[in-house]
Motif scaffolding. Structure first.
Motif, PDB file in Angstrom:
ATOM      1  N   LEU A  20       0.829  -1.204   0.000  1.00 56.22           N
ATOM      2  CA  LEU A  20       0.000   0.000   0.000  1.00 56.22           C
ATOM      3  C   LEU A  20       0.861   1.250   0.000  1.00 56.22           C
ATOM      4  O   LEU A  20       0.538   2.242  -0.675  1.00 56.22           O
ATOM      5  CB  LEU A  20      -0.929  -0.017   1.219  1.00 56.22           C
ATOM      6  CG  LEU A  20      -1.917   1.134   1.337  1.00 56.22           C
ATOM      7  CD1 LEU A  20      -2.772   1.272   0.084  1.00 56.22           C
ATOM      8  CD2 LEU A  20      -2.812   0.948   2.566  1.00 56.22           C
ATOM      9  N   ARG A  21       1.964   1.220   0.727  1.00 57.83           N
ATOM     10  CA  ARG A  21       2.892   2.368   0.712  1.00 57.83           C
ATOM     11  C   ARG A  21       3.350   2.662  -0.708  1.00 57.83           C
ATOM     12  O   ARG A  21       3.347   3.823  -1.161  1.00 57.83           O
ATOM     13  CB  ARG A  21       4.098   2.072   1.599  1.00 57.83           C
ATOM     14  CG  ARG A  21       5.191   3.127   1.545  1.00 57.83           C
ATOM     15  CD  ARG A  21       6.434   2.702   2.293  1.00 57.83           C
ATOM     16  NE  ARG A  21       7.106   1.556   1.687  1.00 57.83           N
ATOM     17  CZ  ARG A  21       7.933   1.637   0.644  1.00 57.83           C
ATOM     18  NH1 ARG A  21       8.177   2.810   0.068  1.00 57.83           N
ATOM     19  NH2 ARG A  21       8.520   0.555   0.178  1.00 57.83           N
ATOM     20  N   ARG A  22       3.735   1.634  -1.425  1.00 57.78           N
ATOM     21  CA  ARG A  22       4.213   1.805  -2.797  1.00 57.78           C
ATOM     22  C   ARG A  22       3.100   2.306  -3.722  1.00 57.78           C
ATOM     23  O   ARG A  22       3.327   3.152  -4.594  1.00 57.78           O
ATOM     24  CB  ARG A  22       4.758   0.471  -3.314  1.00 57.78           C
ATOM     25  CG  ARG A  22       5.971  -0.065  -2.535  1.00 57.78           C
ATOM     26  CD  ARG A  22       6.207  -1.539  -2.820  1.00 57.78           C
ATOM     27  NE  ARG A  22       7.241  -2.124  -1.970  1.00 57.78           N
ATOM     28  CZ  ARG A  22       8.465  -2.437  -2.381  1.00 57.78           C
ATOM     29  NH1 ARG A  22       8.805  -2.224  -3.640  1.00 57.78           N
ATOM     30  NH2 ARG A  22       9.337  -2.969  -1.559  1.00 57.78           N
ATOM     31  N   ILE A  23       1.899   1.777  -3.527  1.00 61.67           N
ATOM     32  CA  ILE A  23       0.774   2.139  -4.393  1.00 61.67           C
ATOM     33  C   ILE A  23       0.326   3.573  -4.130  1.00 61.67           C
ATOM     34  O   ILE A  23       0.023   4.327  -5.064  1.00 61.67           O
ATOM     35  CB  ILE A  23      -0.375   1.134  -4.189  1.00 61.67           C
ATOM     36  CG1 ILE A  23       0.021  -0.223  -4.779  1.00 61.67           C
ATOM     37  CG2 ILE A  23      -1.661   1.630  -4.818  1.00 61.67           C
ATOM     38  CD1 ILE A  23      -0.900  -1.363  -4.389  1.00 61.67           C
ATOM     39  N   LEU A  24       0.269   3.969  -2.863  1.00 64.48           N
ATOM     40  CA  LEU A  24      -0.089   5.351  -2.540  1.00 64.48           C
ATOM     41  C   LEU A  24       0.912   6.327  -3.151  1.00 64.48           C
ATOM     42  O   LEU A  24       0.526   7.377  -3.692  1.00 64.48           O
ATOM     43  CB  LEU A  24      -0.144   5.540  -1.029  1.00 64.48           C
ATOM     44  CG  LEU A  24      -1.321   4.886  -0.291  1.00 64.48           C
ATOM     45  CD1 LEU A  24      -1.095   4.949   1.218  1.00 64.48           C
ATOM     46  CD2 LEU A  24      -2.631   5.573  -0.650  1.00 64.48           C
ATOM     47  N   ALA A  25       2.198   5.998  -3.070  1.00 59.05           N
ATOM     48  CA  ALA A  25       3.220   6.862  -3.665  1.00 59.05           C
ATOM     49  C   ALA A  25       3.053   6.920  -5.178  1.00 59.05           C
ATOM     50  O   ALA A  25       3.227   7.986  -5.790  1.00 59.05           O
ATOM     51  CB  ALA A  25       4.607   6.354  -3.299  1.00 59.05           C
ATOM     52  N   ALA A  26       2.697   5.787  -5.799  1.00 64.57           N
ATOM     53  CA  ALA A  26       2.493   5.767  -7.251  1.00 64.57           C
ATOM     54  C   ALA A  26       1.312   6.625  -7.655  1.00 64.57           C
ATOM     55  O   ALA A  26       1.260   7.134  -8.779  1.00 64.57           O
ATOM     56  CB  ALA A  26       2.291   4.333  -7.727  1.00 64.57           C
ATOM     57  N   ALA A  27       0.351   6.803  -6.748  1.00 64.38           N
ATOM     58  CA  ALA A  27      -0.812   7.640  -7.032  1.00 64.38           C
ATOM     59  C   ALA A  27      -0.573   9.098  -6.664  1.00 64.38           C
ATOM     60  O   ALA A  27      -1.499   9.909  -6.704  1.00 64.38           O
ATOM     61  CB  ALA A  27      -2.037   7.107  -6.294  1.00 64.38           C
ATOM     62  N   GLY A  28       0.657   9.432  -6.289  1.00 65.47           N
ATOM     63  CA  GLY A  28       1.006  10.831  -6.073  1.00 65.47           C
ATOM     64  C   GLY A  28       1.020  11.296  -4.640  1.00 65.47           C
ATOM     65  O   GLY A  28       1.364  12.456  -4.366  1.00 65.47           O
ATOM     66  N   ALA A  29       0.652  10.430  -3.688  1.00 72.60           N
ATOM     67  CA  ALA A  29       0.660  10.847  -2.285  1.00 72.60           C
ATOM     68  C   ALA A  29       2.091  10.903  -1.746  1.00 72.60           C
ATOM     69  O   ALA A  29       2.975  10.184  -2.219  1.00 72.60           O
ATOM     70  CB  ALA A  29      -0.176   9.891  -1.440  1.00 72.60           C
ATOM     71  N   GLU A  30       2.298  11.754  -0.757  1.00 70.34           N
ATOM     72  CA  GLU A  30       3.570  11.788  -0.031  1.00 70.34           C
ATOM     73  C   GLU A  30       3.400  10.895   1.197  1.00 70.34           C
ATOM     74  O   GLU A  30       2.667  11.252   2.133  1.00 70.34           O
ATOM     75  CB  GLU A  30       3.905  13.222   0.382  1.00 70.34           C
ATOM     76  CG  GLU A  30       5.237  13.356   1.090  1.00 70.34           C
ATOM     77  CD  GLU A  30       5.517  14.783   1.538  1.00 70.34           C
ATOM     78  OE1 GLU A  30       6.381  14.961   2.433  1.00 70.34           O
ATOM     79  OE2 GLU A  30       4.881  15.709   1.012  1.00 70.34           O
ATOM     80  N   VAL A  31       4.032   9.739   1.190  1.00 74.52           N
ATOM     81  CA  VAL A  31       3.755   8.704   2.191  1.00 74.52           C
ATOM     82  C   VAL A  31       4.950   8.511   3.117  1.00 74.52           C
ATOM     83  O   VAL A  31       6.089   8.422   2.664  1.00 74.52           O
ATOM     84  CB  VAL A  31       3.431   7.358   1.514  1.00 74.52           C
ATOM     85  CG1 VAL A  31       2.932   6.357   2.555  1.00 74.52           C
ATOM     86  CG2 VAL A  31       2.406   7.530   0.408  1.00 74.52           C
ATOM     87  N   THR A  32       4.668   8.436   4.408  1.00 72.43           N
ATOM     88  CA  THR A  32       5.665   8.051   5.395  1.00 72.43           C
ATOM     89  C   THR A  32       5.204   6.747   6.039  1.00 72.43           C
ATOM     90  O   THR A  32       4.101   6.680   6.580  1.00 72.43           O
ATOM     91  CB  THR A  32       5.823   9.130   6.475  1.00 72.43           C
ATOM     92  OG1 THR A  32       6.365  10.313   5.884  1.00 72.43           O
ATOM     93  CG2 THR A  32       6.750   8.659   7.590  1.00 72.43           C
ATOM     94  N   SER A  33       6.033   5.719   5.953  1.00 75.27           N
ATOM     95  CA  SER A  33       5.700   4.452   6.606  1.00 75.27           C
ATOM     96  C   SER A  33       6.262   4.474   8.021  1.00 75.27           C
ATOM     97  O   SER A  33       7.397   4.895   8.249  1.00 75.27           O
ATOM     98  CB  SER A  33       6.276   3.273   5.821  1.00 75.27           C
ATOM     99  OG  SER A  33       7.684   3.399   5.678  1.00 75.27           O
ATOM    100  N   GLU A  34       5.447   4.033   8.968  1.00 78.43           N
ATOM    101  CA  GLU A  34       5.802   4.213  10.374  1.00 78.43           C
ATOM    102  C   GLU A  34       5.507   2.960  11.179  1.00 78.43           C
ATOM    103  O   GLU A  34       4.461   2.321  11.013  1.00 78.43           O
ATOM    104  CB  GLU A  34       5.025   5.405  10.941  1.00 78.43           C
ATOM    105  CG  GLU A  34       5.451   5.826  12.321  1.00 78.43           C
ATOM    106  CD  GLU A  34       5.161   7.310  12.590  1.00 78.43           C
ATOM    107  OE1 GLU A  34       4.970   7.649  13.762  1.00 78.43           O
ATOM    108  OE2 GLU A  34       5.151   8.117  11.630  1.00 78.43           O
ATOM    109  N   HIS A  35       6.445   2.609  12.044  1.00 75.51           N
ATOM    110  CA  HIS A  35       6.291   1.488  12.966  1.00 75.51           C
ATOM    111  C   HIS A  35       6.275   2.056  14.379  1.00 75.51           C
ATOM    112  O   HIS A  35       7.210   2.725  14.805  1.00 75.51           O
ATOM    113  CB  HIS A  35       7.463   0.517  12.797  1.00 75.51           C
ATOM    114  CG  HIS A  35       7.330  -0.768  13.559  1.00 75.51           C
ATOM    115  ND1 HIS A  35       7.287  -0.836  14.936  1.00 75.51           N
ATOM    116  CD2 HIS A  35       7.221  -2.055  13.131  1.00 75.51           C
ATOM    117  CE1 HIS A  35       7.173  -2.095  15.319  1.00 75.51           C
ATOM    118  NE2 HIS A  35       7.131  -2.857  14.243  1.00 75.51           N
TER     119      HIS A  35
END
Length: 552
Positions: A150-165
């Motif tokens: 989902l992180r990769r897909i959101l970025a491909a759709a133009g979102a600025e994504v931060t993955s967080e644990h």
């Protein structure tokens, strides 16, 4: 011509019709879409724009469809337009316009499928968030695969994504972990409610080697050494296991920092400003029932102790103050009760819980071999670890199999099925399509056959070529929809359809010349189409964190 470009042509035609008829152009949407008809005999694409606009514009939909069809008939690349039913438009493309898509895809390369659909959105995507008291296990692994995809897909759709644990490193469970390590080091049974398994004994021995004489310290001090050092070792193991699985987190956020930095107190002040904090029975509460929670939640107990819920509230407010528009939480099946309370936190903070926060619940996953449940882990005591899954099936098979099904339903993975090299195995089927193309392109190179710089798209007239082209054109919309709906499995299912279309094309349409046959424009055009398919397969697999092999 891509579906997106055709949709714009349809919208432009509608604007021309409205202008010519003096209709209200403000009724026109900012965008429209075209779809593939279920029956290919109805055309290449269909539009319902006339049905959507006719009544609002005061024109019978079928009459408006007739005007649109006439206007579209003059557009380059459109072969014919037919009106069906009450106002559907069935559109057929000129073969040259359809085939030109192959060039567009090849030239776009890794950028094909990317869009600006979610441009401007800053998304914090939190997933896995396992306690640092044991290895990453099967229950976390599904979210590791889905979350990273989902992180990769959101970025491909133009979102600025931060993955967080989120690291749960404050509270009783960490103390219990330290006590369990101390007990293991002394050869004693784990304390009540503590942690067991070979990994506890292994870590205890490593800590004894790193801290000679630690057992000579007073018990409380020794347990603190085991707790802090064991926590760091466990966190390193978790990072290593996830990185091996292809999952990288931009942020590892420590719960302890919320308390040490004063973030919890700050959050309480912010919630007070919104008017939803009150005191009762010596405790401090948040009035979450105002926003759909089943009961109000305690923030600070009467003894002054802060609750986990207080940390949850502080964590959400911290995310928003870091500038994230959307805070997306991927939680396990046992966290259904968190949905309303987290939404209530957002509402109490003055945010819109329908926009600023999303909570996705993933169902359980079971691992079997030939239908028989896989044994429990010896190392971890009563769980199957991520490392064991990778050892058993590999990263690709695990990631693809975990991401290809909707997280709404429980999932059972059979080790024998997901490692079988047959077309019944989805990951093999898709990867084999890519490897098959790579083999064909190697053969072309050995024969000195090149697709050349120019493409004659009109050569691509075969039904199987047309079907493959239309499938390739769907990819950007599939990625954008998967991003908007938070459903990575849509990409996997699309890739399986694409692989099927390619295999059928390959069986029906010979690509390379045989013997002394000349290299024709048709050969070169098909090589463009083959390379375009390879690009989309590789891009799609990349979004799932799965490799696109050159050989199998």
């Amino acid at each position: 011509m891509t579906p997106a470009k055709l949709a714009q042509v349809v919208l432009d035609a509608a604007a021309a019709v409205f202008a010519a008829r003096g209709l209200d152009r403000s009724l026109l949407p900012d965008s429209t879409a075209v779809e593939r008809p279920r029956n290919p005999e109805h055309g290449d694409y269909a539009s319902t724009l006339a049905l959507q606009l006719g009544k609002r514009a005061g024109v019978p939909p079928r009459e408006l469809a007739g005007a649109l069809a006439e206007e579209l008939g003059r557009a380059p690349g459109i072969k014919s337009v037919e009106i069906a039913g009450p106002g559907f438009l069935n559109i057929r493309l000129d073969p040259a316009a359809a085939g030109q898509l192959a060039r567009s895809i090849v030239e776009a390369g890794s950028a094909y499928g990317r869009s600006d659909r979610l441009s401007g959105q800053r998304v914090d995507l939190e997933f896995v968030s396992a306690n640092p008291t044991g290895p990453i296990h099967l229950g976390h692994t599904r979210w590791a695969a889905v979350g990273d995809s989902l992180r990769r897909i959101l970025a491909a759709a133009g979102a600025e994504v931060t993955s967080e644990h989120y690291v749960n490193d404050a509270g009783a469970q960490i103390d219990k972990f330290g006590q369990s390590l101390y007990a293991a080091a002394r050869g004693e049974p784990a304390p009540e409610g503590g942690y067991a398994g070979e990994y506890v004994a292994e870590i205890a021995q490593r800590l004894l080697a790193a801290h000679p004489g630690v057992l000579d310290l007073p018990r409380e001090e020794a347990e603190r050494v085991f707790r802090d050092s064991g926590y760091r070792l466990m966190l390193d193991e978790m990072r290593a296991s996830l990185e091996r699985f292809g999952v990288h987190f931009d942020v590892w956020f420590s719960e302890r920092t919320l308390h040490d930095s004063g973030a919890v107190e700050h959050a309480l002040d912010e919630l007070r400003k919104q008017g939803h904090v009150y005191e009762a029975d010596g405790a401090i509460w948040l009035r979450t029932t105002d926003f759909g929670d089943d009961k109000d939640r305690v923030l600070i107990r009467s003894n002054g102790e802060k609750t986990y819920f207080a940390a949850d509230a502080a964590y959400y407010i911290n995310k928003r103050e870091r500038g994230f528009d959307k805070c997306v939480y991927l939680l396990g099946a046992d966290h259904h009760g968190y949905v309303n309370r987290l939404r209530a936190i957002a509402a109490c903070a003055g945010d819109d819980p329908d926009f600023n926060i999303e909570i996705l619940i993933g169902q359980l996953v079971n691992l079997v071999r030939g239908g028989v449940p896989v044994r429990l882990s010896k190392r971890a005591g009563n769980i199957i670890t991520l490392d064991e899954i990778v050892d058993a099936v590999g990263v690709d098979a695990a990631r693809y199999s975990l991401a290809r099904s909707s997280t709404d339903s429980p999932l059972t993975l059979d080790i024998e099925e997901i490692t079988r090299r047959s077309n019944d195995n989805p990951v093999f089927y898709v990867q084999y399509a890519h490897a098959r193309i790579a083999s064909l392109l190697r053969n072309a190179g050995e024969l000195g056959v090149d697709r050349g710089r120019d493409l004659d798209p009109g050569q691509l007239r075969h039904d199987k070529e047309n079907t493959l082209l239309k499938r390739l054109g769907e990819f950007p919309a599939v990625v954008a929809t998967a991003a908007e709906l938070r459903e990575p499995h849509r990409v996997a299912r699309y890739l399986e359809q694409l692989a099927g279309d390619y295999h059928r094309f390959y069986d029906a349409c010979r690509v390379l010349p045989q013997g002394d046959e000349p290299v024709t424009d048709l050969v070169r055009a098909r090589l463009w189409l083959v390379e375009a398919t390879r690009v989309v397969l590789a891009n799609g697999l990349g979004l799932l964190g799965v490799s696109a092999p050159e050989r199998m």
